[in-house]
Write a protein that holds these residues in place. Structure first.
Motif, mmCIF file in Angstrom:
data_model
loop_
_atom_site.group_PDB
_atom_site.id
_atom_site.type_symbol
_atom_site.label_atom_id
_atom_site.label_comp_id
_atom_site.label_asym_id
_atom_site.label_seq_id
_atom_site.Cartn_x
_atom_site.Cartn_y
_atom_site.Cartn_z
ATOM 1 N N MET A 1 0.834 -1.198 0.000
ATOM 2 C CA MET A 1 0.000 0.000 0.000
ATOM 3 C C MET A 1 0.869 1.248 0.000
ATOM 4 O O MET A 1 1.901 1.301 0.660
ATOM 5 N N LEU A 2 0.441 2.244 -0.759
ATOM 6 C CA LEU A 2 1.164 3.509 -0.813
ATOM 7 C C LEU A 2 1.105 4.207 0.547
ATOM 8 O O LEU A 2 0.029 4.406 1.104
ATOM 9 N N HIS A 3 2.262 4.573 1.080
ATOM 10 C CA HIS A 3 2.327 5.326 2.338
ATOM 11 C C HIS A 3 2.277 6.808 1.992
ATOM 12 O O HIS A 3 3.213 7.353 1.411
ATOM 13 N N ILE A 4 1.179 7.451 2.359
ATOM 14 C CA ILE A 4 0.993 8.832 1.914
ATOM 15 C C ILE A 4 0.224 9.651 2.928
ATOM 16 O O ILE A 4 -0.622 9.141 3.664
ATOM 17 N N GLY A 5 0.568 10.943 2.978
ATOM 18 C CA GLY A 5 -0.121 11.890 3.841
ATOM 19 C C GLY A 5 0.003 13.280 3.245
ATOM 20 O O GLY A 5 0.409 13.444 2.097
ATOM 21 N N CYS A 6 -0.324 14.273 4.038
ATOM 22 C CA CYS A 6 -0.280 15.655 3.567
ATOM 23 C C CYS A 6 0.261 16.534 4.682
ATOM 24 O O CYS A 6 0.612 16.051 5.762
ATOM 25 N N LEU A 274 -3.467 4.731 -8.267
ATOM 26 C CA LEU A 274 -2.481 4.617 -9.337
ATOM 27 C C LEU A 274 -1.459 3.522 -9.076
ATOM 28 O O LEU A 274 -0.822 3.032 -10.012
ATOM 29 N N GLN A 275 -1.287 3.154 -7.790
ATOM 30 C CA GLN A 275 -0.247 2.175 -7.486
ATOM 31 C C GLN A 275 -0.755 0.768 -7.774
ATOM 32 O O GLN A 275 -1.828 0.366 -7.338
ATOM 33 N N LYS A 276 0.055 0.036 -8.524
ATOM 34 C CA LYS A 276 -0.304 -1.309 -8.936
ATOM 35 C C LYS A 276 0.283 -2.339 -7.978
ATOM 36 O O LYS A 276 1.327 -2.088 -7.358
ATOM 37 N N PRO A 277 -0.349 -3.525 -7.847
ATOM 38 C CA PRO A 277 0.213 -4.565 -6.977
ATOM 39 C C PRO A 277 1.600 -4.973 -7.475
ATOM 40 O O PRO A 277 1.873 -4.951 -8.677
ATOM 41 N N GLU A 278 2.457 -5.325 -6.532
ATOM 42 C CA GLU A 278 3.811 -5.761 -6.933
ATOM 43 C C GLU A 278 3.753 -7.141 -7.558
ATOM 44 O O GLU A 278 2.934 -7.961 -7.224
#
Length: 278
Positions: A1-6, A274-278
């Motif tokens: 999972m993409l690790h993301i914040g703001c 947008l992130q695809k499974p590895e």
């Protein structure tokens, strides 16, 4: 999972920022260590910081990012400005010891006509003064757009700072997509080549965070004006490549786009899609 914040405001406390991040689907966030355009700093509250530590552990947060104020310029030609930068950074690093899994990001500074070589010397000297062997916080140099007399537009300038810093095992880099694009690195059509250059000059092992921002300006503009994801000159296709690149996809990403909380929630959902499974 993409690790993301703001970027979130610390005004209501550390625990509140963690709860706010969760409310918009984030698993990390960025905050200013003190007034971004002044010197004021929030009263130290170890209990609030401990509560955030517990929340982050319970929800498996990626590292959070403390951003130094814009007024911090350790390579100014003015001694008073350099002294403030040293005092602020030293104080910030002591305060951040209360937080688990936190990194400290700063703009290297502007040499104001002294030349980049002198600027690099002053910045390394500040780091050698402020950093201490026992600190658990990794300090990140941010890639810059190169407006005015900014130091850090090129990977070579960042590498020179790292080389001159004694405790450089505690140093890393935060790559800002808007900044590197405005600085002349073509991450739209030549992402692999840019990262290969970064690896050769600095080393990808030092890349610890990504500021993920679109740009209002064209490649090499040296203007540093952030845009919402997909609304600028970098574009969604490039961000798809960025969030899926094997050298980047596991890093924490931090949005600094011109947005409100609902807008950040939408951007987080977009980038995750947008992130695809590895």
């Amino acid at each position: 999972m993409l690790h993301i914040g703001c970027h979130l405001s610390v005004s209501q406390g550390f625990l509140h920022m963690g709860e706010e991040a969760l409310s918009i689907g984030a698993d990390t966030f960025q905050f200013f260590s003190r007034n971004p355009r002044g010197s004021g700093v929030r009263k130290l509250d170890p209990e609030d910081m401990a509560a955030l530590n517990q929340l982050m552990a319970a929800h498996h947060f990626a590292p959070i990012l403390a951003h130094a104020p814009y007024t911090l310029n350790g390579c100014s030609k003015t001694a008073k400005t350099r002294d403030f930068a040293r005092q602020a950074m030293a104080d910030d690093l002591r305060r951040l010891e209360y937080l688990d899994n936190c990194r400290y990001n700063f703009h290297p500074g502007s040499h104001v006509g002294q030349g980049p070589e002198k600027g690099i010397e002053w910045i390394a000297d500040m780091l050698n003064t402020c950093m201490f062997r026992e600190q658990k916080t990794t300090v990140l140099l941010e890639t810059m757009a190169g407006k005015g007399t900014e130091v850090g537009r090129t990977f070579e300038e960042l590498a020179a700072i790292i080389e001159k810093t004694a405790l450089n095992e505690k140093l890393g880099v935060c790559l800002d997509t808007c900044h590197v694009f405005d600085g002349g690195y073509d991450i739209v059509y030549h992402l692999d080549e840019v990262l290969t250059s970064f690896d050769k000059i600095i080393g990808l092992e030092r890349l610890k965070a990504i500021h993920i921002n679109d740009s209002k300006n064209e490649l090499g503009s040296h203007k540093d004006r952030h845009e919402k994801i997909g609304d600028g000159h970098i574009g969604v296709d490039a961000f798809t490549a960025i969030v899926n690149h094997p050298a980047l996809r596991h890093l924490p990403f931090y949005l600094e786009t011109p947005n409100d909380l609902d807008g950040y929630a939408r951007e987080i959902a977009l980038l995750r899609s947008l992130q695809k499974p590895e």
